[in-house]
Design a protein around this motif. Sequence first.
Motif, mmCIF file in Angstrom:
data_model
loop_
_atom_site.group_PDB
_atom_site.id
_atom_site.type_symbol
_atom_site.label_atom_id
_atom_site.label_comp_id
_atom_site.label_asym_id
_atom_site.label_seq_id
_atom_site.Cartn_x
_atom_site.Cartn_y
_atom_site.Cartn_z
ATOM 1 N N GLU A 1 -0.989 -0.873 11.706
ATOM 2 C CA GLU A 1 -1.364 0.394 11.068
ATOM 3 C C GLU A 1 -1.115 0.405 9.559
ATOM 4 O OE1 GLU A 1 0.815 0.095 13.620
ATOM 5 O OE2 GLU A 1 -0.565 0.614 15.235
ATOM 6 N N ILE A 2 -0.384 -0.610 9.077
ATOM 7 C CA ILE A 2 -0.120 -0.716 7.635
ATOM 8 C C ILE A 2 -1.176 -1.604 6.972
ATOM 9 C CG2 ILE A 2 1.561 -1.602 5.939
ATOM 10 C CD1 ILE A 2 2.556 0.921 7.007
ATOM 11 N N MET A 3 -1.953 -2.300 7.778
ATOM 12 C CA MET A 3 -3.001 -3.142 7.179
ATOM 13 C C MET A 3 -3.974 -2.251 6.409
ATOM 14 S SD MET A 3 -3.387 -6.024 10.112
ATOM 15 C CE MET A 3 -5.092 -6.133 9.826
ATOM 16 N N THR A 4 -4.466 -2.771 5.291
ATOM 17 C CA THR A 4 -5.182 -1.883 4.375
ATOM 18 C C THR A 4 -6.690 -2.027 4.400
ATOM 19 O OG1 THR A 4 -4.894 -3.518 2.644
ATOM 20 C CG2 THR A 4 -3.293 -1.754 2.708
ATOM 21 N N ARG B 1 -5.602 1.433 1.019
ATOM 22 C CA ARG B 1 -4.839 2.419 1.794
ATOM 23 C C ARG B 1 -4.613 1.901 3.210
ATOM 24 N NH1 ARG B 1 -5.801 7.496 -0.185
ATOM 25 N NH2 ARG B 1 -6.293 8.465 1.796
ATOM 26 N N PRO B 2 -3.406 2.043 3.706
ATOM 27 C CA PRO B 2 -3.169 1.596 5.075
ATOM 28 C C PRO B 2 -3.984 2.419 6.076
ATOM 29 C CG PRO B 2 -1.127 2.351 4.046
ATOM 30 C CD PRO B 2 -2.201 2.569 3.055
ATOM 31 N N LEU B 3 -4.314 1.786 7.183
ATOM 32 C CA LEU B 3 -5.068 2.482 8.240
ATOM 33 C C LEU B 3 -4.454 3.838 8.571
ATOM 34 C CD1 LEU B 3 -5.903 0.001 11.147
ATOM 35 C CD2 LEU B 3 -7.429 0.957 9.404
ATOM 36 N N ILE B 4 -3.113 3.877 8.640
ATOM 37 C CA ILE B 4 -2.452 5.109 9.068
ATOM 38 C C ILE B 4 -2.702 6.255 8.083
ATOM 39 C CG2 ILE B 4 -0.185 4.659 8.006
ATOM 40 C CD1 ILE B 4 -0.791 6.120 11.508
ATOM 41 N N VAL C 1 -1.453 9.307 -6.922
ATOM 42 C CA VAL C 1 -1.840 8.591 -5.697
ATOM 43 C C VAL C 1 -0.632 8.508 -4.761
ATOM 44 C CG1 VAL C 1 -2.463 6.311 -4.769
ATOM 45 C CG2 VAL C 1 -3.666 7.212 -6.775
ATOM 46 N N LEU C 2 0.499 8.158 -5.346
ATOM 47 C CA LEU C 2 1.718 7.999 -4.559
ATOM 48 C C LEU C 2 2.149 9.334 -3.957
ATOM 49 C CD1 LEU C 2 3.379 5.473 -4.125
ATOM 50 C CD2 LEU C 2 4.896 6.202 -5.956
ATOM 51 N N LYS C 3 2.105 10.375 -4.787
ATOM 52 C CA LYS C 3 2.561 11.691 -4.324
ATOM 53 C C LYS C 3 1.683 12.220 -3.198
ATOM 54 C CE LYS C 3 5.127 13.489 -8.229
ATOM 55 N NZ LYS C 3 4.931 14.158 -9.512
ATOM 56 N N SER C 4 0.392 11.864 -3.236
ATOM 57 C CA SER C 4 -0.503 12.395 -2.205
ATOM 58 C C SER C 4 -0.142 11.840 -0.821
ATOM 59 C CB SER C 4 -1.967 12.080 -2.540
ATOM 60 O OG SER C 4 -2.190 10.703 -2.367
ATOM 61 N N THR C 5 0.689 10.783 -0.785
ATOM 62 C CA THR C 5 1.092 10.242 0.523
ATOM 63 C C THR C 5 2.404 10.862 1.018
ATOM 64 O OG1 THR C 5 2.382 8.430 -0.417
ATOM 65 C CG2 THR C 5 0.042 8.010 -0.052
ATOM 66 N N ALA D 1 -17.734 -1.147 3.953
ATOM 67 C CA ALA D 1 -18.258 0.221 3.817
ATOM 68 C C ALA D 1 -17.373 1.066 2.886
ATOM 69 C CB ALA D 1 -18.367 0.886 5.185
ATOM 70 N N PHE D 2 -16.049 0.977 3.068
ATOM 71 C CA PHE D 2 -15.160 1.789 2.232
ATOM 72 C C PHE D 2 -15.098 1.242 0.808
ATOM 73 C CE2 PHE D 2 -13.207 5.105 4.785
ATOM 74 C CZ PHE D 2 -13.619 4.746 6.052
ATOM 75 N N GLY D 3 -15.249 -0.062 0.665
ATOM 76 C CA GLY D 3 -15.295 -0.658 -0.674
ATOM 77 C C GLY D 3 -16.518 -0.167 -1.431
ATOM 78 N N LEU D 4 -17.665 -0.194 -0.758
ATOM 79 C CA LEU D 4 -18.910 0.241 -1.415
ATOM 80 C C LEU D 4 -18.896 1.734 -1.729
ATOM 81 C CD1 LEU D 4 -21.666 -1.743 0.524
ATOM 82 C CD2 LEU D 4 -20.908 -2.086 -1.835
ATOM 83 N N ALA D 5 -18.116 2.483 -0.976
ATOM 84 C CA ALA D 5 -18.072 3.936 -1.186
ATOM 85 C C ALA D 5 -17.184 4.310 -2.377
ATOM 86 C CB ALA D 5 -17.563 4.629 0.079
#
Length: 297
Positions: free
Chosen positions: A29-32, A36-39, A90-94, A270-274
């Motif tokens: 779940e930490i794989m990105t 961003r990690p999956l989780i 970015v960090l705070k949003s997590t 897909a997420f890279g292109l987005a």
Amino acid sequence: MKRRVTKAIFPVAGLGTRFLPATKSVPKEIMTLVDRPLIQYAIDEARAAGIKEFIFVTSRGKSALEDYFDMAPHLESELRKKDKTELLDVLKSTNMDSGAIAYIRQQRALGLGHAVWCARRLVHNEPFAVILPDDVIAAEKPCLQQMVEAYEETGGSMVAAMEVPADKASSYGVIDIKEDFGSMVSVKGLVEKPKPEEAPSNLAVIGRYILSPKIMQNLNKMKTGSGGEVQLTDAIDAELQNDRDVFGFRFRGQRFDCGSKAGFLQATVAFGLAREELKEEFGGYLNELMSMRQAAQ
Ligand code: G1P
């Protein structure tokens, strides 16, 4: 009556063996996906749907997940010193509210139904959501939010649903449709990983659920099903035997199976292109790659 769903269970106890050796020390779940990690995708989707309490069902070796949701004061102060405000944001949003996260250990890998049941004491007598972080769904309106809105009208229990190729149905929970209303179906039965010749349809259950707390009572029986495991699908199916409603919801969005390598790679593309900041360079590379492949054929 408004039916509010404020709790979500995230079953994250799996070993992630399909991604070995990476998952030897990094929880799947930490794989990105991009950065961003999956989780994080799962959490953001839950937040958008109004979830306030996040229940993780973990197992041995998942402490990196707990650390991920902790504050990172040292990192924050370094970024502040260097005036890196964008990264700070970015960090705070997590960051998660204090007390919003609970961790429960699933001590033995007895199946998805058992993992959900492990959280029964935190769910009490309220409807709750379940999100399987392996299923990443790109959508204009996040999938769980679409479901919460539909659920306000229907009540009962609801599973996300998607048509899959008939020869793939046996990899999923599959819906036996009672009545088809388009974006919603009422359910007659659910079968976990049916044999190809026994699949009641090609409408598959995808990893988003809004469930009645009665499901926990069904799970108390610890009935084993497909693969010798306690299946969540079977506990939802048991609702129908008790004359309680179950609905399938055809969400609007694209689902990626990040539990498989090919699915994970597709999601990465897909997420890279987005991403605004990546789409030119990364898209350019993909175009180049395609023309090179075509030229080589
Ligand atoms: C789980 C559920 C299955 C569902 C699937 C969706 O299976 O048991 O009903 O269709 O997730 O991704 P798994 O993929 O964990 O074997």
